[in-house]
Design an enzyme around this catalytic site. Structure first.
Site, PDB file in Angstrom:
ATOM      1  N   GLY A 163      -9.642  -7.034  11.267  1.00  0.00           N
ATOM      2  CA  GLY A 163     -10.891  -6.537  10.713  1.00  0.00           C
ATOM      3  C   GLY A 163     -10.909  -6.669   9.201  1.00  0.00           C
ATOM      4  CD  GLU A 164      -8.017  -5.092   5.918  1.00  0.00           C
ATOM      5  OE1 GLU A 164      -7.919  -6.065   5.129  1.00  0.00           O
ATOM      6  OE2 GLU A 164      -7.078  -4.318   6.143  1.00  0.00           O
ATOM      7  N   GLY A 165     -12.841  -7.842   7.285  1.00  0.00           N
ATOM      8  CA  GLY A 165     -13.521  -9.035   6.793  1.00  0.00           C
ATOM      9  C   GLY A 165     -12.561 -10.205   6.653  1.00  0.00           C
TER      10      GLY A 165
END
Lengths: 338, 338
Positions: A304-306
């Protein structure tokens, strides 16, 4: 978006010094970018990943392998540039903007943090709706505003990012409702829960759906009852970007759940989505099937997080460089197909 | 390579602020890079793609969609920076070195062309061996020399590239011999021949194999009888890089055929291979199965030149940045898994 532009872009790609179609999905992405933006001669866009951080009341039910305080700790890690998304954003040449949309922590004033806290985390969706309809709407409007502002600054490519311990639980709940699949088919292990934790997670989601009966024809209802503030921010980001004709590169499963809600609210925003990668998280495939999109990468990511969005944005820029920088057969004096 | 280094590298990856294993194949690539090079704290390597250009006598048989003069025309396009590999190499921040190892054209003196012509194209493998054993050996030695020199310059990552109208025909022939698969299973459409052309290509390869009976236990025999000079250069590049402990990022189908020969000559070089992508070309999957490697990307590419290798090299650098630049749990003050 105008489909004629897709054909025009492909016509240019077909003049470049390569067999037609031989750059596969890079050509597809370049042509779609042209269609989305309406720019027949696009510049290589400045890109930004927005990482929305929020807490989730459902973490009380033991649905995550990590403690809740990791959400604010990771926000600080993002601001110092030490997280995975920071590293991959630098690699891809894109910026990272970190948004506190609902972290259960008082950060005081931090110069690089975009402070848009709706509240200190959602309520526990097992026992009550995660948000009121007004709170959900507020989270969406924050995303819309940030995307609109970015477009006005000349940002030409937006990536989605998220940080919120527990956020695969609301994402799986949304996915089950919006795709109509059974909860157990779309619920994965998030950051790494064991079998017992996974069984608990499935049971929590099923009970929440039975309790709240979210209405899939009313996507905001689904977001409010079983969603999250981070997801709401992403929904708005997608809607705002699409409205400004800025392509959106989706990260993983959480982004996918947000896309389901965004498309539920405004089906036309689907045309602006580029899926960066297929996550390990169970349920991601159901989202792709439902949205009719095909991810660019399959690298067993589940952070995740980008992080995946950054890699996807790098590929989008590579595709646009192919489109704009390669020589044509005529320019290079290369013979065409016999 | 020392497998203990793989575990040591993974131990560092497991201290970084992310759930263990959550960066999937990026973690795998970083750990393998550490093992291959023996550097526990690797710098981000300078990378170079070597694009070997050569002609193929078998083009007389109508096995390609493009005329033979495209090989020298594309060499000039590479030198001017207008081809796909140039664009993607700039994107990935790696260099391109173009090697004339057997183009049927007199380039005169061109400052940026590495002139190592063994001869002006191979012979027609349908009627005689493509090369003598000595010529094949010479092509391999050229690759070894270029890789050795690059390693001495401090190049830490080598990509493979190729340009040679007709070169999927020798590559399919090599693949059939080295993997033991039927010719029709490993022969694709190259730059885009039609059904009749494809049937002719399969028949040409089958007749050549029946005529020459290359000995799969003697990989140099296979290279000489049904291979090519570009492929020979790549074989040497792989062997030379592996000997210098420099990881090699393979491009597509032609690179895969070269890898089959290289591993046939020296099985240990397999440990230094990183497959960038799965090509559209039929037969590539058989190569992966045989080598036991798994490509990073699947973007429907079929251009060659080293285009896929560039994208793969960018991912290798991204993986190494994750390994070296991310904060650990301790540094960032982030709580670990409950």
């Amino acid at each position: 978006p105008d489909p004629k532009l897709l054909a025009k872009a492909q016509a240019r790609l077909d003049c470049l010094t390569k067999p037609q179609g031989s750059l596969g999905r890079l050509e597809e992405v370049a042509a779609r970018y042209v269609m989305m933006t309406g720019e027949l001669k696009p510049a290589i866009p400045r890109g930004v990943v927005f990482t929305f951080a929020a807490d989730h009341g459902v973490t009380k039910e033991g649905v995550s392998a990590y403690p809740r305080e990791v959400t604010p700790q990771m926000v600080l890690n993002f601001l110092r540039g030490g997280a995975g998304v920071n590293v991959l954003a630098r690699h891809a040449g894109v910026g990272v903007r970190v948004v506190d949309i609902g972290v259960d922590h008082d950060f005081g004033t931090l110069p690089d943090l975009i402070s848009k806290k709706v509240m200190r985390g959602t309520r526990n969706l097992l026992v009550e709706p995660a948000m009121t309809r007004a709170e959900a709407e507020q989270s969406v409007l924050i995303g819309v505003e940030l995307a609109t502002q970015a477009a006005q600054e000349g940002i030409g490519l937006i990536g989605t990012g998220d940080m919120g311990i527990g956020n695969t639980t609301p994402s799986a709940a949304i996915t089950a409702v919006m795709t109509g699949r059974p909860v157990s088919d779309v619920t994965g292990r998030g950051t790494g829960i064991d079998d017992a934790g996974h069984a608990r997670k499935v049971a929590v989601i099923q009970q929440a759906l039975d309790l709240h009966r979210p209405d899939r024809s009313d996507a905001l209802d689904v977001l409010a009852k079983v969603g999250g503030l981070d997801i709401g921010g992403l929904v708005g980001l997608i809607l705002g970007a699409a409205a400004a004709r800025v392509p959106v590169v989706l990260d993983g499963f959480i982004a996918g759940a947000a896309a389901l809600i965004a498309v539920g609210l405004q089906p036309r925003c689907r045309e602006y989505l580029i899926a960066s990668h297929r996550s390990v998280e169970r349920g991601h495939a159901a989202i792709f099937d439902h949205l009719g999109v095909r991810p660019l990468l399959d690298l067993d990511l589940r952070l995740g997080e980008g992080t995946g969005a950054c890699l996807g944005m790098s590929l989008v820029c590579a595709a646009l460089k192919i489109y704009t920088e390669m020589a044509t057969f005529g320019e290079a004096g290369v013979s065409e197909k016999a």
